[in-house]
Design an enzyme around this catalytic site. Structure first.
Site, mmCIF file in Angstrom:
data_model
loop_
_atom_site.group_PDB
_atom_site.id
_atom_site.type_symbol
_atom_site.label_atom_id
_atom_site.label_comp_id
_atom_site.label_asym_id
_atom_site.label_seq_id
_atom_site.Cartn_x
_atom_site.Cartn_y
_atom_site.Cartn_z
ATOM 1 N N ASP A 195 0.915 -1.141 0.110
ATOM 2 C CA ASP A 195 -0.021 -0.007 0.029
ATOM 3 C C ASP A 195 0.882 1.305 -0.042
ATOM 4 O O ASP A 195 1.916 1.365 -0.520
ATOM 5 C CB ASP A 195 -1.122 -0.115 1.245
ATOM 6 C CG ASP A 195 -2.275 0.726 1.020
ATOM 7 O OD1 ASP A 195 -2.179 1.995 0.478
ATOM 8 O OD2 ASP A 195 -3.381 0.257 1.102
ATOM 9 N N HIS A 227 1.424 1.927 -3.274
ATOM 10 C CA HIS A 227 -0.037 2.742 -4.058
ATOM 11 C C HIS A 227 0.573 4.011 -4.192
ATOM 12 O O HIS A 227 0.323 4.852 -5.266
ATOM 13 C CB HIS A 227 -1.028 2.579 -3.230
ATOM 14 C CG HIS A 227 -1.610 1.334 -3.329
ATOM 15 N ND1 HIS A 227 -2.717 0.836 -2.715
ATOM 16 C CD2 HIS A 227 -1.308 0.120 -3.848
ATOM 17 C CE1 HIS A 227 -3.105 -0.303 -3.024
ATOM 18 N NE2 HIS A 227 -2.154 -0.833 -3.675
#
Length: 426
Positions: A195, A227
């Site tokens: 993430d 991300h």
């Protein structure tokens, strides 16, 4: 100093930490070898030091992580205890060249396939709540059940020479998430996660406490596969201010620098400076998105509306954001997506000495998670609802279509902006 033998268990570890604290402080030494344990509570004036070759392996049994009160996704919540947990402590340290393994696999599987089986949100690997003067140094952190390092309402956080590695597909395994904390220094770290690599947060409108996250320095770090390289928000109701990001490398992150929020959340993000950053293989180097549609209330009509709304305390504000000396190569989706709200434009934003080029085999992607933003490939720099802003010495090479797309931004100034060698007028 306490030295732990090869029969280490949760009770042995915890007793050593507690004994050191009772003596006024000291060091608990974890020797080489694998040591299986449940959640541990860290104490004031105690350093947990892992020798080279030591593995502190957390057993993925929810019963070993009793519930504690904390904040989850920006609101007060009961969560499973962090694997290494400190609350209200002073002078806490986790050091050494050993490995802390969160045993995340079973937690991730349950989250993916049987989420209701979890009584509470998954543990973070290192949760430091309401602490002063905390240090993480030299350790390797891996397989976190969820966020890896979470300083919450802390003052004086130093994280240096730490390696964070979680599989690219592991859910919600952010690297380092300072939340409503101040005086945070993150340096010389390598972060490769599933993430956001670093996410700076300050709670949501659902938190009765509105505590800022401020005075954050991030330098000399490498960010891989996340991300986002460095992300601010979307939990930013308490405000985020005084952030410096310098001398970093981002490789293969979806987005590079990302700021996100939405109407109803409020808060101010201000005084952010990014300099001397190299990116390669990112989907989109720069994203400022006040129409973020994820999480609670993300599907409300007001979130996506591109018409002006009344300005009030729940209106998010982004201002004084400066990006300089950045190179982004092998970009996939777009050079950037920088937007304000029609009722609250981006204010005092600059891009200076920025060079962007594209991957030959670029994969289409959506640069900003907002309704109405299409999938793009090798697109230019998109700006909208921008007030006082300057683009200077910006070079974009190899985009398909317009290099600079501007919407409702009459005060935007362009100087020395070139697309495929051709100047773009002011």
């Amino acid at each position: 100093m306490h030295t732990l033998d090869e029969t280490l268990a949760t009770t042995t570890l915890q007793a050593a930490i507690d004994d050191a604290a009772a003596a006024g402080g000291g060091t608990v030494l974890v020797p080489a070898g694998t040591h299986r344990t449940g959640a541990l509570r860290l104490r004031s004036h105690v350093e947990l030091r892992l020798e080279a070759g030591a593995v502190l392996q957390f057993v993925p049994d929810p019963a070993l992580y009793p519930p504690v009160e904390a904040r989850w996704e920006g609101a007060p919540a009961t969560i499973h205890s962090p694997c290494l947990y400190a609350a209200g402590e002073t002078d806490v340290a986790i050091t050494g060249f050993g490995t802390i393994d969160g045993g995340g696999g079973p937690w991730w599987d349950t989250f993916r396939h049987d989420r209701e089986a979890l009584a509470h949100p998954r543990p973070t690997l290192v949760g430091l709540h309401d602490c002063e003067r905390v240090t993480l140094r030299d350790v390797r952190l891996t397989n976190s059940p969820s966020w890896t390092v979470h300083p919450l309402r802390c003052d004086g956080v130093t994280i240096s020479n730490v390696v964070v590695v979680n599989p690219p597909d592991s859910p919600n395994t952010d690297g380092i998430d300072p939340e409503s904390s101040r005086n945070v220094r993150i340096s010389d770290c390598h972060i490769d996660v599933g993430d956001d690599c670093v996410a700076i947060k300050a709670g949501t409108e659902r938190d009765p406490e509105q505590v800022a996250c401020e005075n954050i320095a991030i330098t000399n770090c490498t960010m891989v596969h996340g991300h986002g390289g460095v992300v601010i928000g979307s939990e930013m109701s308490g405000g985020v201010r005084g952030v410096v990001i310098s001398n970093c490398v981002f490789e293969g992150t979806d987005r590079g620098i990302r700021i996100k929020s939405r109407r109803g959340r409020g808060g101010v993000v201000e005084d952010v400076r990014v300099t001397n950053v190299v990116m390669r293989g990112v989907m989109c180097p720069f994203v400022i998105n006040p129409f973020y549609f994820c999480g609670p209330d993300g599907d409300e009509p007001r979130v996506a509306d591109r018409a002006p709304h009344p300005v009030g305390p729940s209106t998010p504000v982004f201002r004084r954001i400066h990006l300089a000396h950045v190179t982004a190569r092998d970009v996939h989706a777009a050079a950037g997506y920088l937007y304000g709200l029609p009722e609250q434009p981006l204010d005092d934003v600059t891009l200076d000495d920025v060079t962007i080029s594209y991957a030959a085999d670029a994969v289409p992607g959506v640069p900003a998670m907002a309704d109405g933003v299409p999938e793009l490939r090798r697109a230019g720099l998109h700006l909208g609802f921008v007030g006082d802003a300057d683009l200077s010495r910006v070079r974009i090479e190899g985009c398909e279509g317009p290099g600079v797309v501007v919407e409702a931004s009459p005060a935007l100034r362009l100087q020395g902006v070139r697309v495929d060698g051709e100047p773009v007028g002011a």
